[in-house]
Design a protein around this motif. Structure first.
Motif, mmCIF file in Angstrom:
data_model
loop_
_atom_site.group_PDB
_atom_site.id
_atom_site.type_symbol
_atom_site.label_atom_id
_atom_site.label_comp_id
_atom_site.label_asym_id
_atom_site.label_seq_id
_atom_site.Cartn_x
_atom_site.Cartn_y
_atom_site.Cartn_z
ATOM 1 N N LEU A 193 38.490 47.415 51.561
ATOM 2 C CA LEU A 193 39.499 47.324 50.231
ATOM 3 C C LEU A 193 38.768 46.366 49.339
ATOM 4 O O LEU A 193 38.696 46.370 47.974
ATOM 5 N N LYS A 194 38.164 45.560 49.858
ATOM 6 C CA LYS A 194 37.545 44.325 48.846
ATOM 7 C C LYS A 194 36.211 45.129 48.332
ATOM 8 O O LYS A 194 36.154 44.643 46.938
ATOM 9 N N ALA A 195 35.470 46.074 48.992
ATOM 10 C CA ALA A 195 34.637 46.867 48.361
ATOM 11 C C ALA A 195 35.116 47.525 47.292
ATOM 12 O O ALA A 195 34.487 47.701 46.161
ATOM 13 N N LEU A 196 36.170 48.494 47.403
ATOM 14 C CA LEU A 196 36.837 49.067 46.575
ATOM 15 C C LEU A 196 37.370 48.247 45.251
ATOM 16 O O LEU A 196 37.403 48.841 44.084
ATOM 17 N N SER A 243 46.641 37.000 59.199
ATOM 18 C CA SER A 243 47.068 35.582 59.348
ATOM 19 C C SER A 243 47.696 35.287 60.353
ATOM 20 O O SER A 243 48.024 34.610 61.439
ATOM 21 N N LYS A 244 48.971 36.292 60.440
ATOM 22 C CA LYS A 244 50.137 36.340 61.554
ATOM 23 C C LYS A 244 49.609 36.816 62.804
ATOM 24 O O LYS A 244 49.778 36.172 63.944
ATOM 25 N N GLN A 285 48.325 48.906 43.727
ATOM 26 C CA GLN A 285 48.293 49.418 45.324
ATOM 27 C C GLN A 285 47.214 48.555 45.858
ATOM 28 O O GLN A 285 47.312 48.034 47.023
ATOM 29 N N LEU A 286 46.068 48.427 45.441
ATOM 30 C CA LEU A 286 44.963 47.872 46.100
ATOM 31 C C LEU A 286 45.304 46.380 46.073
ATOM 32 O O LEU A 286 44.795 45.933 47.217
ATOM 33 N N CYS A 290 45.596 44.584 50.039
ATOM 34 C CA CYS A 290 44.868 43.400 50.325
ATOM 35 C C CYS A 290 45.746 42.484 50.801
ATOM 36 O O CYS A 290 45.550 41.543 51.795
ATOM 37 N N GLN A 291 46.782 41.991 50.196
ATOM 38 C CA GLN A 291 47.477 40.862 50.309
ATOM 39 C C GLN A 291 48.373 41.002 51.492
ATOM 40 O O GLN A 291 48.342 40.108 52.480
ATOM 41 N N LYS A 292 48.867 42.456 51.830
ATOM 42 C CA LYS A 292 49.469 42.415 52.947
ATOM 43 C C LYS A 292 48.586 42.673 54.306
ATOM 44 O O LYS A 292 48.987 41.838 55.133
#
Length: 156
Positions: free
Chosen positions: A47-50, A113-114, A100-101, A105-107
């Motif tokens: 996702l970061k690459a996107l 983290s959880k 959406q991207l 990423c945030q989700k």
């Protein structure tokens, strides 16, 4: 001829559309619950690459918008309208994909983290359970040994 887009416009339009289609395909991958941190990290890297490629494509999108604005000043109304609706459709898809991207990423970062906290809690709990198991398997002190009984009571 002034009202026709330059060749670079068509190439850029095609390139940006292909990118949007690829992004939409990657983003439409169903979000599944994953309990493997490494898989989540891999997905986040994708996702970061996107997101990085999104930044690279931004120049092309800006060029298209500017070109349509310039053409609309020179072109007949129907030609101008056709290019405007084409770019508006593309901008709509672009904005939807970008939003959406960011959301994905945030989700994913939140889930990671959880999961990390959960895995740490499990380690702590397992360690505690092992200590309790050792304690429960210890030999009980003799009934007359009040000092040993008191020590064991404190441990409990």
């Amino acid at each position: 001829f002034d009202s026709l887009p330059p060749a670079h416009y068509k190439e850029t339009m095609s390139s940006v559309l292909v990118w949007i289609q690829q992004a939409e395909t990657k983003l439409s991958t169903p979000q599944v619950a994953v309990a493997d941190y490494e898989i989540m990290e891999k997905r986040l890297r994708e996702l970061k690459a996107l997101q990085s490629s999104l930044q690279e494509q931004q120049k092309g999108l800006s060029y298209l918008s500017t070109t349509v604005e310039d053409m609309s000043k020179k072109a007949p109304a129907e030609v101008s309208q056709r290019y405007r609706s084409e770019i508006e459709m593309m901008l709509g898809r672009w904005k939807k994909s970008s939003a959406q991207l960011v959301e994905h990423c945030q989700k994913l970062e939140d889930f990671m983290s959880k999961l990390q906290r959960f895995q740490n809690d499990i380690k702590t709990l397992k360690k505690w359970m092992a200590e309790v198991d050792v304690f429960l398997k210890e030999e009980w002190p003799a009934l007359g040994d009040s000092e040993a009984l008191e020590k064991q009571l404190e441990q409990c």
